[in-house]
Design a protein around this motif. Structure first.
Motif, mmCIF file in Angstrom:
data_model
loop_
_atom_site.group_PDB
_atom_site.id
_atom_site.type_symbol
_atom_site.label_atom_id
_atom_site.label_comp_id
_atom_site.label_asym_id
_atom_site.label_seq_id
_atom_site.Cartn_x
_atom_site.Cartn_y
_atom_site.Cartn_z
ATOM 1 N N TYR A 256 0.874 -1.268 0.081
ATOM 2 C CA TYR A 256 0.038 0.026 -0.149
ATOM 3 C C TYR A 256 0.926 1.166 -0.094
ATOM 4 N N LYS A 257 0.265 2.337 -0.241
ATOM 5 C CA LYS A 257 0.991 3.598 0.012
ATOM 6 C C LYS A 257 0.659 4.324 1.068
ATOM 7 N N LEU A 258 1.686 4.872 1.862
ATOM 8 C CA LEU A 258 1.490 5.583 3.115
ATOM 9 C C LEU A 258 0.512 6.867 2.877
ATOM 10 N N ALA A 261 -0.876 11.659 6.061
ATOM 11 C CA ALA A 261 -0.503 11.882 7.397
ATOM 12 C C ALA A 261 0.610 11.020 7.798
ATOM 13 N N GLN A 262 0.766 9.705 7.467
ATOM 14 C CA GLN A 262 1.838 8.863 7.933
ATOM 15 C C GLN A 262 3.202 9.556 7.179
ATOM 16 N N LYS A 263 2.989 9.849 5.885
ATOM 17 C CA LYS A 263 4.352 10.296 5.426
ATOM 18 C C LYS A 263 4.727 11.587 6.219
ATOM 19 N N VAL A 287 -7.220 4.605 16.443
ATOM 20 C CA VAL A 287 -6.956 3.066 16.056
ATOM 21 C C VAL A 287 -7.219 2.546 14.758
ATOM 22 N N GLY A 288 -6.403 2.106 14.347
ATOM 23 C CA GLY A 288 -6.399 1.607 12.883
ATOM 24 C C GLY A 288 -5.764 2.647 11.887
ATOM 25 N N SER A 289 -5.201 3.753 12.435
ATOM 26 C CA SER A 289 -4.720 4.739 11.388
ATOM 27 C C SER A 289 -3.188 4.310 10.832
ATOM 28 N N GLY A 290 -2.670 3.023 11.332
ATOM 29 C CA GLY A 290 -1.271 2.836 10.717
ATOM 30 C C GLY A 290 -0.121 3.302 11.501
ATOM 31 N N LYS A 291 -0.079 3.257 12.597
ATOM 32 C CA LYS A 291 1.109 3.843 13.594
ATOM 33 C C LYS A 291 2.202 2.862 13.530
ATOM 34 N N THR A 292 2.009 1.642 13.603
ATOM 35 C CA THR A 292 2.952 0.622 13.470
ATOM 36 C C THR A 292 3.995 0.832 12.483
ATOM 37 N N ILE A 293 3.565 0.891 11.071
ATOM 38 C CA ILE A 293 4.437 1.157 9.873
ATOM 39 C C ILE A 293 5.435 2.189 10.127
ATOM 40 N N GLY A 439 -9.449 3.363 1.441
ATOM 41 C CA GLY A 439 -9.964 2.142 1.056
ATOM 42 C C GLY A 439 -10.629 1.367 2.162
ATOM 43 N N ARG A 440 -10.637 2.191 3.324
ATOM 44 C CA ARG A 440 -11.120 1.631 4.316
ATOM 45 C C ARG A 440 -12.697 1.778 4.425
ATOM 46 N N ILE A 441 -13.465 0.751 4.651
ATOM 47 C CA ILE A 441 -14.832 0.980 4.785
ATOM 48 C C ILE A 441 -15.298 1.178 6.257
ATOM 49 N N GLY A 571 -12.502 -3.962 10.841
ATOM 50 C CA GLY A 571 -12.583 -2.703 10.008
ATOM 51 C C GLY A 571 -10.897 -2.534 9.496
ATOM 52 N N ARG A 572 -10.127 -3.321 9.666
ATOM 53 C CA ARG A 572 -8.795 -3.058 9.418
ATOM 54 C C ARG A 572 -8.162 -3.717 8.117
ATOM 55 N N GLY A 573 -9.185 -4.414 7.433
ATOM 56 C CA GLY A 573 -8.792 -4.898 5.989
ATOM 57 C C GLY A 573 -9.750 -4.123 5.125
#
Ligand code: ADP
Ligand code: MG
Length: 665
Positions: A256-258, A261-263, A287-293, A439-441, A571-573
Motif C-alpha cells: 500500500y501507499k503511506l 498523514a503517515q508520510k 485506532v487503525g490509522s497505521g502507527k505501527t509502520i 479504501g477503509r470501509i 475494519g482493518r482490512g
C-alpha cells in the motif's frame, strides 16, 4: 511498631505465605496497602422481591432454597445450581467453583443473596451471589463498602482488614503538598483522604478524598514531566543519521501507499533523528490509522545508521504480533530482530540478553521485560513505547535511560483535547496521524439487546462461511481473574453448542499462561480458528485484518473509550466490518451512551461525548480503564483538577519536590 515502610508481614494475620500472594498485587509494604485503592464501591441496596429482578441488574434478594442445590461438572468447572423463592416468585442461582455450597446450603432456610442477574438458557439466573448474613446486611445496608482488585487466595475481606491497620500508620509526613497549596485549592489532608477513599463515611467525603488524591496523582506526574523536560532540553548528540536507503526500499515494497498523514509523521521523525538533537516525539493517531509502520520505519532508519533500537509494548500478545511483523518486513534487509518477554524460558532470555548485549540484535521488541535489571543494551539509539498510555512516565523514562541520550518515540491512540495534551505531553513534540488508510470501509454498528443473540450468531455463521473471522468479547461477571476466566469458558462452551460443528472456536483470558495466550493469538491470526471468545485482553493493538465481526456482550458495562478501542480490532482490512454492541440493560442512560458509538467511528468525538454524558461530579466507578496509566485520575473527568495542578506546579520550585514525586534531577 508498624510504620508505613514496614513489610506487610508485620501486619496481624499476614504471614510469609499470604505475603507472597500479596506480591502478585504489587503489595509488599504497608504503604502499598494504603495506596491499593478500591476499584469501586458496593452498597448492599434494598432487598427486592424476586418478581422484580431484571436482567443485568445487581440485586439483593431474600429467599429460601427449593429442594437441594445441585452440583454439576462441566469440563473442569464445578457449578452449583439451585432454584430459590420468596413470596413473589422463583428464580435460579448459580455459583462457580464453590462445590461445598451444594452441601452447606439448607433447603427451606432463608438467605440474603446479592449478585447480578443474567438471562440463561434455564431462565433468569442470579450469578455468583454473595451470601450475606442478616446481621451483616442490616449493619452495612447503607454504607459504601470498598471493592478491591484481588488475586487468588486473597479475599476482599482480607484486604479491608489489612488496609484498616495500615491506615493507622499514615501521618503528616506522608503529605507531600504544602499547606498553602492545600488551602488554595481546598484539599483535605493526605491522611484524611486515604482514610475516606477506603472507608468513606458518605458520598461527600469520598468526593473530597478523591479530589485530593487525583490532585496528588497529577501533581506527581507533572513534576516528573517537568523534570524530564528540563533534562531533555536541547540535548545535543553526536550520533549521525544519514542513510535512509533501506527505509525508502521498505516503503516502496509495501503493498500500500503511506497516507499523507503517515508520510508527514515519518518525515518529522526522520528530521528529528538526523537533527543532531535528541528526539522526544509522540505520534498520536486513532485506532487503525497505521502507527505501527511508522514505528518500524523509525527502527529501520536507526538500524541502517548503525544503532540498536527497542520497542516496548504493554502486553505479551502485542509484543509477539509486532515482533512477527518486524521479522517479516525487516529480515529481508538483513536486520536481526529479537523478542524479549516475561514468559520466555530462562534459557531463551539468556540468549536474548546475550545478543542484545553483544549488539548482534539490531532491534529488540518486548514487554516490561525490556526494563528489567539484567538487560544491557549495546549502542542504543532509539526507544519506542507503543500504546504509551498503558505505561507510567517512569517506565518510559527507564527505557530511555538504557541508552545515552536516546531518541524517544511514543505512540498513542488516546484522543485528547489539545489543551490537555499540552499539559500531559508538554515535554514532547507531536505528530498527528489524522486520516485513515484509503479504501477503509467504515465499520457498521448496531446496538441490540440480548434477545438478538441468536440472530447475531446466525450472522456470524454467515460471515465465517464467507471466510471471515469473529471476535466475541465476553461478559464481565466480576473484575476478578478467576471468575472472568470461568465466564469465558462457560460462554465458549455454550457457544459451541449453538454454532454449527465445523466452526473453530478458541477462548482467551487474562489469567492464562502467556505462552498459551500467544499460541491462541497466532492461531487466530493465521486463520486456524474462526471465533475468538475473549476478555478485554485483546483490547490494545491487536491486528488481524481478516476479522470482520466484533460482538461485545454487556457492552453497557464498558467505558466508551474502551469500547472504541475494542471496535478498532475490526475494519482493518478491505471488507465491510461490523460491530455488535450487545447491551444487558435497556436503561435510557446506557442506550444513550451506546448510541454515541453507534453514530460515530471517530475516537475524538466519542471522547468528548463521553465526557458530556458523564456529567460533572458524577462518580463513574473509580477507575476508567483505557486512559493513561493513572490510578484514580481520569483526564477527561478530572480536566479541571489537571488545570489546577498545572498552575500549582508552575508556582513551586521543582527541586523541592522532585524527590518526593519519584523523579530525579
Ligand atoms: P494502529 O494505528 O491502530 O496501531 P496499525 O498500525 O495496526 O494501526 O495498522 C492497521 C492496519 O492497517 C494494518 O494491517 C496495516 O498493515 C494497515 N495499514 C497501515 N498503513 C496503511 C496504509 N497506508 N494503507 C493501507 N493499509 C495500511
Ligand atoms: Mg497499534
Amino acid at each position: 511498631m508498624l510504620t508505613i515502610d514496614s513489610s506487610i508481614t508485620e501486619i496481624k494475620g499476614i504471614g510469609e505465605k499470604l505475603a507472597e500472594k500479596y506480591s502478585k498485587l504489587n503489595i509488599y509494604k504497608v504503604r502499598d496497602l494504603v495506596t491499593h485503592f478500591p476499584k469501586r464501591y458496593d452498597r448492599y441496596g434494598e432487598i427486592i422481591p424476586v418478581s422484580e429482578v431484571k436482567e443485568g441488574d445487581v440485586v439483593t434478594i431474600e429467599v429460601s432454597l427449593i429442594g437441594r442445590a445441585a452440583l454439576r461438572n462441566i469440563k473442569n468447572l464445578k457449578i452449583v445450581a439451585a432454584s430459590v423463592r420468596d413470596a413473589s416468585g422463583v428464580i435460579h442461582v448459580t455459583w462457580f467453583n464453590m462445590p461445598f455450597l451444594a452441601r452447606t446450603l439448607k433447603p427451606g432456610t432463608y438467605y440474603i443473596l446479592r449478585g447480578r442477574a443474567a438471562r440463561k438458557y434455564s431462565g433468569l439466573t442470579v450469578e455468583q451471589p454473595q451470601i450475606i448474613s442478616k446481621q451483616e446486611y442490616f449493619n452495612k445496608k447503607n454504607k459504601l463498602m470498598p471493592v478491591y482488585s484481588l488475586t487468588a487466595g486473597i479475599t476482599n475481606n482480607n484486604i479491608s482488614k489489612a488496609v484498616s491497620q495500615s491506615l493507622a500508620c499514615v501521618g503528616r509526613e506522608q503529605d507531600i503538598l504544602p499547606a498553602y497549596i492545600r488551602k488554595k485549592y481546598n484539599l483535605v489532608s493526605y491522611a484524611k483522604a486515604v482514610n475516606a477513599i477506603h472507608f468513606p463515611e458518605s458520598d461527600e467525603s469520598l468526593k473530597e478524598a478523591r479530589k485530593r488524591l487525583v490532585f496528588e496523582e497529577f501533581f506527581r506526574f507533572i513534576v516528573s514531566l517537568r523534570v524530564m523536560k528540563t533534562e531533555n532540553k536541547k540535548n545535543s548528540i553526536d550520533r549521525i543519521y544519514k542513510s535512509c536507503r533501506m527505509c525508502d526500499k521498505l516503503t516502496d515494497s509495501l503493498p500500500y501507499k503511506l497516507t499523507d498523514a503517515q508520510k508527514k509523521a515519518w518525515l518529522e521523525i526522520k528530521n528529528d533523528m538526523s537533527s543532531g538533537y535528541v528526539m522526544n516525539r509522540m505520534v498520536q493517531g486513532d485506532v487503525g490509522s497505521g502507527k505501527t509502520i511508522v514505528a518500524i520505519l523509525a527502527l529501520l532508519y536507526n538500524c541502517e545508521n548503525g544503532y540498536q533500537g527497542a520497542m516496548m509494548v504493554p502486553t505479551e500478545v502485542l509484543a509477539v504480533q509486532h515482533y512477527d511483523e518486524c521479522v517479516r518486513l525487516l529480515e529481508p534487509f538483513g536486520v536481526t530482530v529479537v523478542l524479549l518477554t516475561g514468559s520466555m524460558t530462562a534459557k531463551q532470555k539468556r540468549n536474548a540478553y546475550e545478543s542484545i548485549g553483544a549488539g548482534s540484535a539490531d532491534i529488540v521488541i518486548g514487554t516490561h521485560a525490556l526494563i528489567q535489571d539484567g538487560v544491557k543494551y549495546n549502542n542504543l539509539g532509539l526507544v519506542i513505547t507503543d500504546e504509551q498510555h498503558r505505561f507510567g512516565v517512569n517506565q518510559r523514562k527507564n527505557l530511555s535511560e538504557r541508552g545515552v541520550r536516546c531518541h524517544t518515540l511514543v505512540m498513542s491512540a488516546t484522543p485528547i483535547p489539545r489543551s490537555l495534551a499540552l499539559i500531559l505531553y508538554g515535554d514532547m513534540d507531536m505528530s498527528v496521524i489524522d486520516m485513515m488508510p484509503a479504501g477503509r470501509i467504515p465499520v457498521k454498528n448496531c446496538v441490540v439487546d440480548t434477545s438478538y443473540r441468536n440472530t447475531a450468531y446466525k450472522f456470524m455463521e454467515k460471515q465465517i462461511s464467507d471466510g471471515n473471522q469473529v471476535y466475541i468479547i465476553c461478559p464481565m461477571v466480576e473484575q476478578n481473574d478467576d471468575i472472568e476466566a470461568e465466564s469465558v469458558i462457560e460462554y465458549t462452551h455454550n457457544l459451541r453448542e449453538c454454532m454449527s460443528g465445523n466452526i473453530r472456536i478458541d477462548a482467551l483470558y487474562g489469567s492464562m499462561k502467556n505462552s498459551e495466550k500467544n499460541d491462541i493469538m497466532r492461531r487466530f491470526a493465521e486463520h486456524r480458528t474462526d471465533i475468538l471468545v475473549s476478555t478485554t485482553v485483546i483490547e490494545v493493538g491487536i491486528n488481524v485484518p481478516n476479522a470482520t465481526v466484533m460482538m461485545i456482550e454487556n457492552s453497557d458495562r464498558f467505558g466508551l473509550a474502551q469500547l472504541h478501542q475494542l471496535r478498532g480490532r475490526v475494519g482493518r482490512g478491505n471488507r465491510q466490518s461490523y460491530c455488535i454492541f450487545m447491551s444487558g440493560s435497556n436503561s435510557k442512560v446506557s442506550m444513550d451512551r451506546l448510541k454515541v458509538l453507534n453514530n460515530s467511528n471517530d475516537g475524538f468525538h466519542i471522547a468528548s461525548e463521553d465526557l458530556k454524558l458523564r456529567g460533572p461530579g458524577e462518580l463513574a466507578g473509580i477507575r476508567q480503564s483505557g486512559e493513561l496509566a493513572f490510578e484514580l485520575a481520569d483526564i477527561y473527568e478530572d480536566a479541571d483538577i489537571l488545570k489546577m495542578v498545572d498552575e500549582a506546579v508552575k508556582s513551586i520550585d521543582l527541586n523541592d519536590y522532585s524527590e518526593s514525586c519519584g523523579a530525579t534531577l
